[in-house]
Design a protein around this motif. Structure first.
Motif, PDB file in Angstrom:
ATOM      1  N   VAL A 159       0.843  -1.197   0.000  1.00 31.94           N
ATOM      2  CA  VAL A 159       0.000   0.000   0.000  1.00 31.94           C
ATOM      3  C   VAL A 159       0.884   1.255   0.000  1.00 31.94           C
ATOM      4  N   GLY A 160       0.520   2.213  -0.843  1.00 31.00           N
ATOM      5  CA  GLY A 160       1.253   3.479  -0.866  1.00 31.00           C
ATOM      6  C   GLY A 160       2.660   3.383  -1.444  1.00 31.00           C
ATOM      7  N   GLY A 161       3.024   2.222  -2.020  1.00 26.75           N
ATOM      8  CA  GLY A 161       4.403   2.061  -2.520  1.00 26.75           C
ATOM      9  C   GLY A 161       5.413   2.159  -1.388  1.00 26.75           C
ATOM     10  N   HIS A 162       4.985   1.657  -0.219  1.00 28.89           N
ATOM     11  CA  HIS A 162       5.719   1.867   1.032  1.00 28.89           C
ATOM     12  C   HIS A 162       6.866   0.862   1.183  1.00 28.89           C
ATOM     13  N   THR A 163       7.929   1.051   0.418  1.00 26.44           N
ATOM     14  CA  THR A 163       9.127   0.224   0.568  1.00 26.44           C
ATOM     15  C   THR A 163      10.337   1.152   0.469  1.00 26.44           C
ATOM     16  N   ALA A 164      11.473   0.670   0.936  1.00 28.79           N
ATOM     17  CA  ALA A 164      12.685   1.499   0.861  1.00 28.79           C
ATOM     18  C   ALA A 164      13.008   1.809  -0.597  1.00 28.79           C
ATOM     19  N   LEU A 165      12.813   0.812  -1.483  1.00 26.95           N
ATOM     20  CA  LEU A 165      13.112   1.048  -2.899  1.00 26.95           C
ATOM     21  C   LEU A 165      12.230   2.179  -3.451  1.00 26.95           C
ATOM     22  N   GLY A 166      10.926   2.097  -3.204  1.00 30.10           N
ATOM     23  CA  GLY A 166      10.014   3.140  -3.699  1.00 30.10           C
ATOM     24  C   GLY A 166      10.364   4.508  -3.124  1.00 30.10           C
ATOM     25  N   CYS A 167      10.746   4.513  -1.848  1.00 34.06           N
ATOM     26  CA  CYS A 167      10.981   5.806  -1.185  1.00 34.06           C
ATOM     27  C   CYS A 167      12.279   6.476  -1.625  1.00 34.06           C
ATOM     28  N   LEU A 168      13.102   5.757  -2.401  1.00 36.22           N
ATOM     29  CA  LEU A 168      14.265   6.438  -2.992  1.00 36.22           C
ATOM     30  C   LEU A 168      13.783   7.631  -3.806  1.00 36.22           C
ATOM     31  N   GLY A 169      12.555   7.527  -4.325  1.00 41.46           N
ATOM     32  CA  GLY A 169      11.988   8.641  -5.102  1.00 41.46           C
ATOM     33  C   GLY A 169      11.932   9.923  -4.287  1.00 41.46           C
ATOM     34  N   TYR A 170      11.673   9.799  -2.994  1.00 37.05           N
ATOM     35  CA  TYR A 170      11.626  11.019  -2.177  1.00 37.05           C
ATOM     36  C   TYR A 170      12.986  11.423  -1.615  1.00 37.05           C
ATOM     37  N   VAL A 171      13.980  10.548  -1.753  1.00 38.62           N
ATOM     38  CA  VAL A 171      15.356  11.007  -1.503  1.00 38.62           C
ATOM     39  C   VAL A 171      15.716  11.979  -2.634  1.00 38.62           C
ATOM     40  N   ILE A 172      15.326  11.601  -3.851  1.00 36.10           N
ATOM     41  CA  ILE A 172      15.553  12.513  -4.980  1.00 36.10           C
ATOM     42  C   ILE A 172      14.740  13.796  -4.770  1.00 36.10           C
ATOM     43  N   GLY A 173      13.520  13.634  -4.273  1.00 35.03           N
ATOM     44  CA  GLY A 173      12.686  14.808  -3.979  1.00 35.03           C
ATOM     45  C   GLY A 173      13.384  15.738  -2.993  1.00 35.03           C
TER      46      GLY A 173
END
Ligand code: PLP
Length: 337
Positions: A159-173
């Protein structure tokens, strides 16, 4: 400086939008408050009306493709923007989207559900209320199991793409925001984001920490989705840093989140304060927020400003995470609030 760019480059990524997203002032909203309020426009990114999930899906869907997936499975609340965007990206890359909902099939398909239907996403309605537990890991395991029985082999996205891999997107953010803040010469910056599953907050926390950035972040919980949410966000932020080769730990106490106060009655149902805030932003700036996430978070931000919680010379950035298709599911927004 930490070589974020090269470390991120190791992970396959499928570009879904043009970056950086704009950082714009909101002068009319800000004027009566005496604070400088900005908006970071992550609402328009990605396909199918966009939103914050584009940043996560760039990594998750690249992984799905690399693993040869033919189907993708995810789940969410009835007006999940994550589900709609997953379905759209899946269609874009030619794999079949399946979405699970722990709810009865609604009589009318409105908002995000309507868009899913247009995308011909396969929607599975299982009416037993999230199995009655606010436990993220448990619910993920349950959906994986159901999906294996009903859909067969598929790439699973929590749910929500809630994984460390997905959240790399918000490191870029975070890197993007850091650079924009520097080039504008802004001081005393806090970026405020809605917290659903908490992945966006975890990615930003990890990113700003890795960059040693002076930008602060504050999450506003919009739905009491999980028990132990701060502990989960702390763990995830640590995992994100570890993926990028940095061993640092975050504690639950250090996670900057306001829980409970601005959620309204329950996740997925608009609140009068959130509705009022979203109408105010529309009237002042001509920008649409949404009733489930960003409206509630904006209600929190405006209340915190009114309470004097930010310094007078502070620059407050509101992260617009998207969600406007949800507006079309709740016509009562203009009747109440
Ligand atoms: C519009 C919108 N804003 C904010 C969020 C919260 O993001 P996160 O789940 O990463 O906390 C979501 C999804 O959950 C969303 O769809």
């Amino acid at each position: 400086m930490f070589d974020l760019h090269n470390r991120l480059a190791k992970f396959p990524r499928r570009a879904l939008a043009n970056y950086p997203t704009p950082l714009e002032p909101m002068p009319h909203l800000a004027a009566p408050t005496g604070s400088a309020i900005w908006i970071k426009r992550d609402d328009g990114i990605g396909p199918a009306m966009g939103g914050n999930k584009a940043r996560k899906l760039e990594f998750l869907m690249a992984d799905a493709v690399q693993r040869g997936a033919r189907k993708v499975v995810t789940f969410g609340g009835l007006q999940s923007n994550h589900a709609r965007m997953t379905a759209a990206v899946a269609r874009q890359i030619g794999i079949e989207p399946h979405i699970f909902y722990f709810a009865k099939r609604p009589r009318e398909m409105t908002g995000n559900l309507l868009l899913n239907a247009i995308l011909d996403a396969k929607m599975h309605f299982i009416p037993f209320g999230g199995a009655g537990r606010n436990d993220l890991q448990f619910t993920n395991r349950l959906v994986r199991l159901l999906a294996r029985m009903i859909v067969g082999n598929a790439y699973f996205i929590p749910v929500g793409g809630h994984t460390a891999l997905g959240c790399l997107g918000y490191v870029i953010g975070a890197a993007e925001i850091h650079a924009q803040v520097q080039s504008l010469g802004l001081r005393e910056v806090t970026i405020v984001t809605a917290v659903g599953t908490g992945g966006t907050l975890a990615g930003l926390l990890a990113g700003f920490a890795l960059l040693d950035s002076p930008v602060r972040v504050l999450g506003i919980d919009i739905g009491k989705l999980w028990t132990n949410c701060p502990a989960d966000i702390a763990r995830l932020a640590g995992e994100i840093c570890a993926m990028l080769g940095d061993r640092r730990a975050f504690t639950a106490r250090a996670v900057p989140i306001i829980e409970d106060r601005y959620c309204g009655d329950v996740y997925g149902v608009p609140s009068p304060a959130g509705n009022a805030a979203l109408r105010r932003v529309a009237e002042c700036e001509g920008i649409f927020l949404d009733p489930i996430y960003t409206g509630k978070a904006m209600a929190g931000l405006l209340d915190l400003i009114a309470q004097g919680k930010f310094a007078r010379d502070a620059n407050v950035i509101f992260l617009h995470t998207g969600g406007s298709p949800g507006l079309f599911a709740f016509p009562e927004i203009i009747g109440r609030g």
